[in-house]
Design a protein around this motif. Structure first.
Motif, short mmCIF file in Angstrom:
data_model
loop_
_atom_site.label_atom_id
_atom_site.label_comp_id
_atom_site.label_asym_id
_atom_site.label_seq_id
_atom_site.Cartn_x
_atom_site.Cartn_y
_atom_site.Cartn_z
N ASN A 151 1.43 5.22 -0.26
CA ASN A 151 1.16 4.12 -1.15
C ASN A 151 -0.26 3.59 -1.17
OD1 ASN A 151 1.38 1.66 -2.54
ND2 ASN A 151 3.43 1.71 -2.63
N ARG A 152 -1.32 4.00 -1.91
CA ARG A 152 -2.46 3.52 -1.80
C ARG A 152 -2.48 2.03 -2.00
NH1 ARG A 152 -5.57 4.43 0.88
NH2 ARG A 152 -7.53 3.86 -0.18
N ALA A 153 -1.82 1.59 -2.78
CA ALA A 153 -2.06 0.12 -2.93
C ALA A 153 -1.73 -0.57 -1.91
CB ALA A 153 -1.00 -0.50 -4.16
N LEU A 154 -0.48 -0.44 -1.27
CA LEU A 154 -0.15 -0.97 0.01
C LEU A 154 -1.23 -0.71 1.03
CD1 LEU A 154 3.45 -0.69 1.62
CD2 LEU A 154 1.55 -0.19 3.12
N GLU A 155 -1.83 0.42 1.22
CA GLU A 155 -2.91 0.82 2.43
C GLU A 155 -4.19 -0.29 2.03
OE1 GLU A 155 -3.78 5.02 2.39
OE2 GLU A 155 -1.75 5.57 2.38
N SER A 156 -4.31 -0.42 0.80
CA SER A 156 -5.58 -1.23 0.44
C SER A 156 -5.40 -2.60 0.94
CB SER A 156 -5.74 -1.33 -1.18
OG SER A 156 -6.74 -2.09 -1.52
N VAL A 157 -3.83 -3.17 0.82
CA VAL A 157 -3.74 -4.36 1.19
C VAL A 157 -3.73 -4.84 2.66
CG1 VAL A 157 -1.88 -6.35 1.04
CG2 VAL A 157 -2.34 -4.99 -1.13
N HIS A 160 -7.33 -4.80 3.89
CA HIS A 160 -7.91 -5.95 3.58
C HIS A 160 -7.71 -7.16 4.40
CE1 HIS A 160 -10.03 -8.67 0.60
NE2 HIS A 160 -8.96 -9.44 1.09
#
Length: 214
Positions: A151-157, A160
């Motif tokens: 999950n790229r969105a999860l990885e981005s969070v 960060h």
């Protein structure tokens, strides 16, 4: 700003993300201390790159709260903010809980073996007092379910907010380390058993083993 010695440059083909990670890690591990001023030219010379990826990395670090950047004036490493670290920890805990729920029962034997090996290195590093090795092993262990979920969105969070948590963690890591070893084992067992809710709960709890406060 004292530039570390004995650390080789990384070559002019270095990607922007690599520059960012090198600077991020230097702040997280205390190489660059709170209040220290970071200068583009000195950092570029240290890493063997132009100033452009340095400036881009510093802007990214500012969005994560690791530096305060004033364009055209100065960039300074921020002080450790206990409340900001707690807020980031709560977000990170939720993301890892979500990842554990999503991959429970779906990790490969190799994934599980790598998590067990990382936990063994984590425990050994704690016993020897090697904080850097402990953090590296801990990050590797938790990164496996996150990567497996895809999950790229999860990885981005996670990318960060994780540096804020890791930076604050270093000041009191050993006090919660032994309980983390046991929790890691429970997490791996529940992931292997396909216990999605159990794995999620343990993953969440792991990030709340560190005491609050300064």
């Amino acid at each position: 700003m004292p530039i570390p010695t004995g650390s080789p440059g990384v070559g002019r083909s270095l990607l922007r993300d690599d520059v960012y990670r090198r600077l991020r890690d230097a702040i997280v591990d205390g190489t660059f201390a709170p209040g220290e001023q970071l200068r583009d030219g000195e950092l570029a010379e240290w890493l063997g790159v132009s100033r452009t990826p340095i400036r881009e990395a510093l802007l990214r670090l500012a969005t994560s709260g690791l530096v305060v950047a004033v364009p055209g004036r100065s960039t300074t490493v921020t002080a450790i903010d206990a409340q900001a670290a707690r807020d980031a920890r709560d977000v990170i805990a939720a993301m890892h809980a979500l990842a554990a729920r999503g991959v429970a029962g779906a990790l490969s034997t190799d994934d599980l073996d790598r998590m067990r090996a990382a936990n063994s290195r984590f425990a050994a590093a704690l016993r020897s007092g090697d904080v850097d090795a402990a953090h590296a092993a801990d990050e590797e262990l938790h990164g496996i379910p996150v990567s497996a979920l895809g999950n790229r969105a999860l990885e981005s969070v996670v990318e960060h907010f994780d540096p804020l948590v890791r930076r604050a963690e270093r000041q009191r890591f050993s006090s919660a380390g032994e309980s983390s070893v046991e929790l890691h084992e429970r997490l791996i067992d529940r992931l292997a058993a396909g216990d999605a809710e159990g794995a999620s709960a343990v993953a969440f709890d792991i990030w709340h083993t560190l005491p609050d406060g300064e």
